[in-house]
Design an enzyme around this catalytic site. Sequence first.
Site, PDB file in Angstrom:
ATOM      1  CG  HIS B   6      13.028  -3.742 -43.827  1.00  0.00           C
ATOM      2  ND1 HIS B   6      12.844  -4.411 -42.646  1.00  0.00           N
ATOM      3  CD2 HIS B   6      12.205  -2.662 -43.766  1.00  0.00           C
ATOM      4  CE1 HIS B   6      11.953  -3.773 -41.905  1.00  0.00           C
ATOM      5  NE2 HIS B   6      11.553  -2.711 -42.558  1.00  0.00           N
ATOM      6  CG  HIS B   8      10.342   1.562 -44.019  1.00  0.00           C
ATOM      7  ND1 HIS B   8       9.396   0.851 -44.707  1.00  0.00           N
ATOM      8  CD2 HIS B   8      10.696   0.779 -42.966  1.00  0.00           C
ATOM      9  CE1 HIS B   8       9.185  -0.301 -44.098  1.00  0.00           C
ATOM     10  NE2 HIS B   8       9.964  -0.378 -43.046  1.00  0.00           N
ATOM     11  NE  ARG B  70       9.376   7.971 -40.171  1.00  0.00           N
ATOM     12  CZ  ARG B  70      10.111   8.969 -39.724  1.00  0.00           C
ATOM     13  NH1 ARG B  70      10.099  10.123 -40.352  1.00  0.00           N
ATOM     14  NH2 ARG B  70      10.876   8.824 -38.660  1.00  0.00           N
ATOM     15  CB  ALA B  71       6.998   1.122 -41.450  1.00  0.00           C
ATOM     16  CG  HIS B 222      11.691  -5.633 -37.524  1.00  0.00           C
ATOM     17  ND1 HIS B 222      10.347  -5.675 -37.754  1.00  0.00           N
ATOM     18  CD2 HIS B 222      12.108  -4.421 -37.961  1.00  0.00           C
ATOM     19  CE1 HIS B 222       9.948  -4.536 -38.291  1.00  0.00           C
ATOM     20  NE2 HIS B 222      11.000  -3.752 -38.431  1.00  0.00           N
ATOM     21  CD  GLU B 283      13.739  -1.396 -39.156  1.00  0.00           C
ATOM     22  OE1 GLU B 283      14.480  -2.176 -38.541  1.00  0.00           O
ATOM     23  OE2 GLU B 283      12.737  -0.889 -38.639  1.00  0.00           O
TER      24      GLU B 283
END
Lengths: 337, 337
Positions: B6, B8, B70-71, B222, B283
């Site tokens: 995960h 980004h 990028r989410a 998450h 993340e």
Amino acid sequence: MIIDCHGHYTTAPPELEAYHNAQLKILADGGEPSKGTVSITDDQLKESLEGAQLKFQRERGTDLTIFSPRASRMAHHLGNETIARYWAGHCNDIIFRITELYPENFVGVCQLPQFPGVGPENCIPELERAVKELGMIGCNLNPDPSGGHWTSPPLTDRFWYPLYEKMVELDVPAMVHVSSSCNPNFHATGAHYLNADTTAFMQFLTADLFSDFPTLRFVIPHGGGAVPYHWGRYRGIAQDMGRGLLTDLIRDNIFFDTCVYHMAGIRLLTKIVPSDNILFGSEMVGAVRGVDPETGHYYDDTKRYLDDAHWLKKKEKKKIFEGNARKVYPRINAKLA
Amino acid sequence: MIIDCHGHYTTAPPELEAYHNAQLKILADGGEPSKGTVSITDDQLKESLEGAQLKFQRERGTDLTIFSPRASRMAHHLGNETIARYWAGHCNDIIFRITELYPENFVGVCQLPQFPGVGPENCIPELERAVKELGMIGCNLNPDPSGGHWTSPPLTDRFWYPLYEKMVELDVPAMVHVSSSCNPNFHATGAHYLNADTTAFMQFLTADLFSDFPTLRFVIPHGGGAVPYHWGRYRGIAQDMGRGLLTDLIRDNIFFDTCVYHMAGIRLLTKIVPSDNILFGSEMVGAVRGVDPETGHYYDDTKRYLDDAHWLKKKEKKKIFEGNARKVYPRINAKLA
């Protein structure tokens, strides 16, 4: 004494919902319903409770439940503002009758006549009536009366301030509690409830509501949604945003209940969140009604997890089981005197 | 080998967002933008990564990041379907260039050109291009392209099936990941992301999607939102609904990452969820960028928590750090061969 801060009247006789359905039907048919009556006898109320909430209180050894109308049937998104007012009135009257029938077992918290797009000023008369005439000690506040479309302003918006002013004046807290979802994305008890808890916490974290209302108090139910599990994330976000420590943010204003239905979750909650900010709750009879085959006990028998929480000092358990409820819902003290 | 599932591209040069903003401005001014170009040099890409993702990889001892645009800037709710297609194309091209520049460090996952109200068929060409031409191994699927209004059908609805058919054919999974929120109720990284994770899990729990697609795989990021913390609630709801055991539900189809930024949360996750269903993720560089004063380390240095998780067997850690990523994203194996 053991006070369960989170119980809804989920076992009401069918006449209660039938009343609401009839109101909605009159409206759908183009009529304007009058308030009308709900015909439920005391014996019916007793019967609905004796085999359920009262039985579980006895079996589990809890004393008093802070009791409110069924959350999933508040259904603020149905009907119109007038029906919402009638409906809240009747539901609160029923809770009042229960607290009169069983004053040792139940103390009332009220439903508010919220309706999507209507400011919360319309809730003030019912809140005052519930507290002053029906002896209630708090309210359930729905942050999303649209039922899953989230069309209201955040709880930190001035939109809500008139209600908060009245809550402060009456010294009653609100449990942040959504109702059923009419958005097919959100299962009510499996997603919408927990999302609302998480959402409300993050709203509180990013605004200065408690500077404006230092004595305003919210209970975030269902163990705080995702919040304690992601405590590091929230500590970090607060830090990045210059919002200080979470323990300071929540201290006098935000409280979580213990409606977390397994030991590992209760462990995390009670290890992470200060014991001053946790209130015992079970949501019994509620979202989960079965017996956990891993333990042989009801999932929602949350007292059992806390009893086994050996890392909690006796003093901390007493706060969680009783002291914090007396602090957050101070009107309970007059009831217990 | 340590695979971070995960990451980004949150540190892109400003030219990337400027391109998107310019597209949106043309549209707002009544024009119809052409696809145009994004002018970012290889040196700019390198510079944006060397001091951030690559530095942290080295410092933390992780090897390979499964890397996607990028989410929070997928922003599927902005513009129109055409702009969404151009934007996804450019973002994916940029990720491809990064994977070419640093083939040891990054493998790509693509953004889909979703747009509210548009069926996911429109994403199939870009998914095929990303996998077949850009060597990507998965996609990010936004369950709410409206950005917080939740107007799409649930992920279990047949609406999504055409995309799932292509995912199965290509043998690529999706990470369920919303983007920014244009609903003021939902803070993006503090509420909307976690709510989406919780929501998606509950959707999967209540439908038979994986009977229809036995090899379809989703990563819920998450740490699964609120789900592991409320594992007892979900076990109980599944039981009440006759949906069987959660471990059976998730076995081959649902996976959680480890983006949980404190030890207590990681402890709960890894004690509750089978190690076969957990993928290491951080993340990084993402939602939380600071150093935790309680530990002296970055909140999002999730490898550190796992290293300290003494209750996990070596074999379990190997699955979490590497094996499960190879299983869920099987196209990674060709990259690593």
